[in-house]
Scaffold this active site. Structure first.
Site, short mmCIF file in Angstrom:
data_model
loop_
_atom_site.label_atom_id
_atom_site.label_comp_id
_atom_site.label_asym_id
_atom_site.label_seq_id
_atom_site.Cartn_x
_atom_site.Cartn_y
_atom_site.Cartn_z
N LYS A 5 -1.72 -3.20 1.25
CA LYS A 5 -0.28 -3.14 1.01
C LYS A 5 0.29 -1.85 1.62
O LYS A 5 1.27 -1.88 2.34
CB LYS A 5 -0.01 -3.21 -0.50
CG LYS A 5 1.46 -3.13 -0.85
CD LYS A 5 1.69 -3.32 -2.34
CE LYS A 5 3.14 -2.99 -2.68
NZ LYS A 5 3.43 -3.14 -4.10
N GLU A 61 -10.58 3.68 1.47
CA GLU A 61 -11.70 2.74 1.61
C GLU A 61 -11.43 1.77 2.75
O GLU A 61 -12.29 1.54 3.62
CB GLU A 61 -11.89 1.94 0.31
CG GLU A 61 -12.44 2.72 -0.86
CD GLU A 61 -11.35 3.30 -1.74
OE1 GLU A 61 -10.21 3.49 -1.26
OE2 GLU A 61 -11.65 3.58 -2.93
N GLY A 71 0.02 -5.21 -5.87
CA GLY A 71 -1.26 -5.53 -5.25
C GLY A 71 -2.04 -6.59 -6.02
O GLY A 71 -2.58 -7.54 -5.44
N ARG A 72 -2.11 -6.45 -7.34
CA ARG A 72 -2.92 -7.38 -8.14
C ARG A 72 -2.21 -8.72 -8.36
O ARG A 72 -2.76 -9.60 -9.01
CB ARG A 72 -3.30 -6.73 -9.47
CG ARG A 72 -2.13 -6.16 -10.25
CD ARG A 72 -2.62 -5.24 -11.36
NE ARG A 72 -1.53 -4.57 -12.06
CZ ARG A 72 -1.00 -3.40 -11.69
NH1 ARG A 72 -1.44 -2.78 -10.61
NH2 ARG A 72 -0.03 -2.85 -12.39
N GLU A 120 -5.54 -3.20 -15.02
CA GLU A 120 -4.67 -2.29 -14.26
C GLU A 120 -3.21 -2.48 -14.71
O GLU A 120 -2.42 -1.55 -14.64
CB GLU A 120 -4.82 -2.54 -12.75
CG GLU A 120 -4.28 -1.40 -11.91
CD GLU A 120 -4.70 -1.46 -10.45
OE1 GLU A 120 -5.60 -0.71 -10.04
OE2 GLU A 120 -4.12 -2.27 -9.70
N HIS A 125 -27.91 -16.88 -21.20
CA HIS A 125 -29.25 -16.31 -21.18
C HIS A 125 -29.20 -14.80 -21.02
O HIS A 125 -30.21 -14.17 -20.67
CB HIS A 125 -30.07 -16.96 -20.07
CG HIS A 125 -30.20 -18.44 -20.27
ND1 HIS A 125 -31.23 -19.00 -21.01
CD2 HIS A 125 -29.39 -19.47 -19.91
CE1 HIS A 125 -31.05 -20.32 -21.05
NE2 HIS A 125 -29.95 -20.63 -20.40
N LYS A 152 -8.40 9.69 -7.29
CA LYS A 152 -8.25 9.67 -5.82
C LYS A 152 -7.98 11.08 -5.31
O LYS A 152 -8.54 11.53 -4.31
CB LYS A 152 -7.06 8.79 -5.42
CG LYS A 152 -7.26 7.31 -5.54
CD LYS A 152 -6.03 6.59 -4.94
CE LYS A 152 -5.97 5.15 -5.35
NZ LYS A 152 -4.74 4.47 -4.95
#
Ligand code: F6P
Length: 529
Positions: free
Chosen positions: A207, A213, A267-268, A353, A384, A494
């Site tokens: 965005k 990253e 973003g999400r 978030e 399990h 950050k």
């Protein structure tokens, strides 16, 4: 056995008018799920809501008509309908960033009108969708391309990665999708070693186009491509998805090869924007339209269904009951569908978030708990691993089960077993099995779950599921009075990482840190080859 109301933890619920959940306390039931079912034969039918293609059964939640009415009153008193309408209308409800919250505009039909600052944004949305569609068709027809790599992180990764896996059976037979997100070089290294530069398309999705990253991974991918094919190959093998044309261009991607979106898409909440380009290439523009239509079905339901038959409102308010009245800190989302194995990871960002907040819109502390810790794995694998704790642990974990009638694979015998396990787990959690003589074999039951069922996992159904959870998060954020649409909490880490990076390579600055951090930096410098 009757559950004592005094045993209920009223965790953090202040008895003030500003905390509406306190009004629920008198309504909390003193009966177990077993007792509720025994006393009310109509329960299994009454507490089911149908929203689009989803059948949502909340009968195994600790509610009755009075409590549902009280929960709905809380939602109403918190202003959920008005705030919902304000969101859909494009009011700037994201006050800390002074932005509208209009992910719902991404799925409006072509003939809709939605004016923002004097400008109809619907044609903009469809212009990008059309450009994505033309590009997706071109790539799908281009025999030279076999692999599509989405480079992004957070909302620029989790949505398309989850959806590409969920809808893999609708994918183009020649194309493979890859998702690189982590700054850990192991991620891109492992991906690139399996690829041929000549047949690979990279989508750099960010965005802001400022995320370290993504930019680091994109540069590594670019170098890898240029080493093999030369600088001229970049234009044919790299496209960008972003709101920031200037940074895309600075990075070296021609903005003619960029697909845009807007600052009113968080973003999400962006999987149905151009961020979904990798998914569209994989499943094709038509299936992508069906995916968007699914979101729209849930949007319409959320806007028009009465609050007491409104799936996002009911699920959100049951979540509030667990979080604020019954003191339950976590929520498990357990899909009985291997294709949804990234669904819980996707929901972690969407929910945590958005609603992992400690202050209200006016900056004052929230008096109770906010968003739950969301986690989960597909069934039957989870059975399990962690289901022991769900059945006999000391903590009660509310569960959302998800299942489908028809599989997207040919092995019907597997599917019958899978579905039998889904139904069995919900039954065992709710009703348990008494064995007072052998405490280790005693299943207390009374463990709540909601079951979401649909005929088949299709693009539309996936869109409906995502929109359902988007709106649950919205309703809860509204009741808590928090801003679900910012994420300041990720900034400090950050900033500190940016400060520490040069100290690992150049001069350390012990005055900048605590002694523990200094020792860790010194350790790394000693061992760094
Ligand atoms: O660090 C959190 C975050 O800002 C998320 O909200 C976002 O989805 C992610 O980083 C990636 O951001 P971008 O798409 O700008 O690279």
């Amino acid at each position: 056995m009757c559950r004592s109301t005094t045993a209920i933890r009223f965790a953090g619920v202040a008895d003030t008018p500003s905390q509406p959940t306190s009004s629920l306390i008198p309504h909390v039931l003193g009966q177990t799920l077993g007792e509720l079912f025994a006393a009310d034969p109509g329960r299994a039918e009454r507490y089911v809501v149908v929203a689009g293609d989803l059948r949502i059964d909340y009968s195994k939640q600790p509610i009755d008509d009075r409590l549902v009415a009280a929960l709905v009153d809380v939602a109403d008193a918190a202003g959920v309908p008005a705030r919902r309408d304000a969101m859909f209308d494009g009011e700037r409800i994201n006050v800390t960033e002074d932005r509208s919250v209009l992910h719902t505009a991404l799925r409006t039909p072509r003939d809709a009108v939605l004016v923002q600052d004097g400008h109809d944004i619907v044609p903009d949305v469809h212009e990008v969708l059309d450009a994505m569609g033309a590009f997706a068709d071109r790539i799908r027809a281009d025999e030279r391309i076999t692999d599509v790599v989405n480079i992004g992180i957070g909302g620029s990764d989790l949505g398309p990665a989850m959806a590409a896996q969920a809808l893999a059976s609708f994918g183009h037979p020649r194309l493979r999708a890859h998702f690189v997100s982590n700054i850990d070089g192991a991620d891109i290294h492992e991906t690139l070693t399996r690829l041929d530069p000549a047949s690979t398309l990279f989508i750099v999705a960010s965005k802001t186009f400022g995320t370290i990253e993504t930019l680091t991974n994109a540069r590594t991918a670019r170098d890898w491509l240029v080493d093999a094919l030369g600088e001229d190959a970049v234009a044919a093998h790299f496209v960008a998805v972003s709101t920031n044309a200037e940074r895309v261009s600075e990075f070296g991607i021609d903005t003619a090869n960029m697909f845009g979106f807007w600052d009113w898409v968080g973003g999400r909440y962006s999987v149905d924007s151009a961020i979904g380009l990798s998914l569209m290439i994989l499943i094709g523009p038509e299936r992508f339209s069906e995916f968007l239509a699914g979101f729209r079905i849930m949007d319409e339901h959320f806007r028009s269904a009465p609050l007491d038959r409104n799936a996002p409102v009911l699920m959100a308010m049951i979540g509030i009951l667990h979080a604020n009245v019954l003191g339950r800190a976590t929520k498990a989302v357990l899909p009985y569908a291997q294709e949804l194995s990234r669904f819980a990871a996707y929901l972690q960002q969407l929910d945590m978030e958005s609603n992992g907040k400690r202050v209200r819109l006016d900056g004052t502390p929230v008096p109770g708990d906010t968003g739950p810790i969301v986690w989960g794995e597909p069934g039957t694998n989870g059975q399990h691993a962690f289901y022991q704790l769900l059945h006999q642990g000391t903590r009660v974990v509310p569960v959302d089960f998800i299942g489908f009638a028809t599989p997207n694979h040919p092995y019907r015998n597997h599917h019958d077993l899978l579905v039998a396990n889904l139904f069995a787990q919900a039954e065992a959690l709710a009703f348990g099995r008494s064995n007072e003589d052998e405490p280790h074999r005693h299943f207390p039951g009374d463990r709540p779950s909601t079951m979401i069922l649909a005929e088949r996992l299709t693009p539309s159904v996936l869109g409906q599921l995502i929109a359902l959870y988007e709106h649950i998060v919205f309703v809860q954020g509204t009741v808590w009075g928090i801003n679900s649409f910012d994420q300041w909490g990720v900034e400090l880490g950050k900033e500190l990482a940016n400060r520490i990076t040069p100290e690992l390579i150049g001069e350390p600055d012990p005055s900048a840190h605590d002694t523990s951090t200094n020792a860790a930096i010194a350790w790394y410098r000693r061992l760094r080859p």
